[in-house]
Write a protein that holds these residues in place. Structure first.
Motif, short mmCIF file in Angstrom:
data_model
loop_
_atom_site.label_atom_id
_atom_site.label_comp_id
_atom_site.label_asym_id
_atom_site.label_seq_id
_atom_site.Cartn_x
_atom_site.Cartn_y
_atom_site.Cartn_z
N GLY A 41 0.83 -1.20 0.00
CA GLY A 41 0.00 0.00 0.00
C GLY A 41 0.86 1.25 0.00
N GLU A 42 0.23 2.37 0.33
CA GLU A 42 0.93 3.65 0.25
C GLU A 42 1.55 4.04 1.59
N GLY A 43 0.72 4.12 2.59
CA GLY A 43 1.22 4.47 3.92
C GLY A 43 0.07 4.42 4.90
N PRO A 44 0.39 4.37 6.20
CA PRO A 44 -0.65 4.27 7.21
C PRO A 44 -1.56 5.50 7.23
N GLY A 45 -2.83 5.29 7.54
CA GLY A 45 -3.75 6.38 7.85
C GLY A 45 -3.92 6.48 9.36
N GLU A 48 -4.49 3.09 11.21
CA GLU A 48 -3.28 2.26 11.18
C GLU A 48 -2.25 2.81 12.17
N PRO A 54 -1.46 -2.45 9.23
CA PRO A 54 -1.88 -1.88 7.95
C PRO A 54 -3.35 -2.19 7.64
N PHE A 55 -3.98 -1.26 6.94
CA PHE A 55 -5.33 -1.50 6.40
C PHE A 55 -6.31 -2.03 7.45
N SER A 59 -10.97 1.28 4.47
CA SER A 59 -10.42 0.70 3.24
C SER A 59 -9.89 -0.71 3.50
N ASN A 82 3.61 -1.37 3.40
CA ASN A 82 3.37 -0.06 2.79
C ASN A 82 4.69 0.54 2.30
N HIS A 156 -6.68 1.38 -5.43
CA HIS A 156 -6.57 1.44 -3.97
C HIS A 156 -7.98 1.34 -3.36
N1 URA Z 1 -3.94 2.95 3.03
C1 URA Z 1 -2.72 2.47 2.73
O1 URA Z 1 -2.19 2.72 1.66
N2 URA Z 1 -2.10 1.73 3.64
C2 URA Z 1 -2.63 1.41 4.83
O2 URA Z 1 -1.99 0.71 5.60
C3 URA Z 1 -3.91 1.90 5.12
C4 URA Z 1 -4.55 2.68 4.22
#
Ligand code: URA
Ligand code: SF4
Length: 193
Positions: A41-45, A48, A54-55, A59, A82, A156
């Motif tokens: 993925g991209e990065g924590p929100g 997270e 993650p995730f 989402s 991520n 995504h």
């Molecule tokens: N979106 C992401 O790209 N990564 C996550 O871990 C959570 C949401």
């Protein structure tokens, strides 16, 4: 400690970019480090960052629906990581210098896992992992091979929540993933290690 746990412990201490000043927790990733399939993925929100996984927000719930549609379990037969391991403030895209600072962690994960398949979740992951000019709306669901590893990007889950009309298209991406797993993986569906 095994090499994977050592890597995790080191990563959890990281202060290599300025995101460490605003994060609550480093999100190293979750799943089976012996899996043949790596999701990026991209990065924590915010969720997270709170939970260190993650995730796990909305989402993530949608991601689980897609995973279940092809009998994948985030605990058993995949690993989810991520591009950046710490939450960018206000969920902005990670900056180039943050990606650069964080990529060695993903490379180290990659090196230990030796995945057969990498699935990029969204544009940012696809542009880092596949090609800098990767066009996610046009090229999602397409397979490319690099160094004997298969790469594919799908939309995504957060983008699918914003544009639910695209959800059926994403199911097709996961169906091609199932086919590719059956073609190139040895133990993903039969005997997760
Ligand atoms: N979106 C992401 O790209 N990564 C996550 O871990 C959570 C949401
Ligand atoms: Fe370290 Fe990556 Fe977190 Fe930056 S985002 S502090 S490089 S773990």
């Amino acid at each position: 400690m095994n090499p994977w746990e050592t890597l995790r412990e080191e990563c959890l201490q990281c202060t290599n970019c300025s995101l460490h000043t605003t994060r609550k927790q480093v999100v190293f990733g979750m799943g089976n480090p012996k899996a043949e399939v790596l999701f990026v993925g991209e990065g924590p929100g915010a969720n997270e960052d709170e939970q260190g996984l993650p995730f796990v927000g909305r989402s993530g719930k949608l991601l689980d629906v897609y995973l279940e549609s092809i009998q994948l379990s985030r605990e058993k037969n995949i690993f989810i990581a991520n591009i950046v391991k710490c939450r960018p403030p206000q969920n902005r895209d990670p900056l180039p210098e943050e990606r650069e600072a964080c990529l060695p962690w993903l490379r180290a994960q990659f090196k230990q896992m030796k995945p057969k398949i990498v699935v990029c979740l969204g544009r940012v992951a696809a542009q880092v992992m596949i090609r800098p000019d990767f066009a996610i709306t046009k090229e999602h669901g397409q397979w490319t091979q690099k160094n004997n590893i298969w790469f594919m990007a799908t939309l995504h889950p957060a983008a699918l929540l914003r544009n639910p009309n695209n959800k059926p298209m994403a199911f097709e991406d996961y169906a091609t993933l199932r086919d590719k797993i059956e073609e190139v993986c040895e133990h993903t569906y039969t005997n997760p290690l």
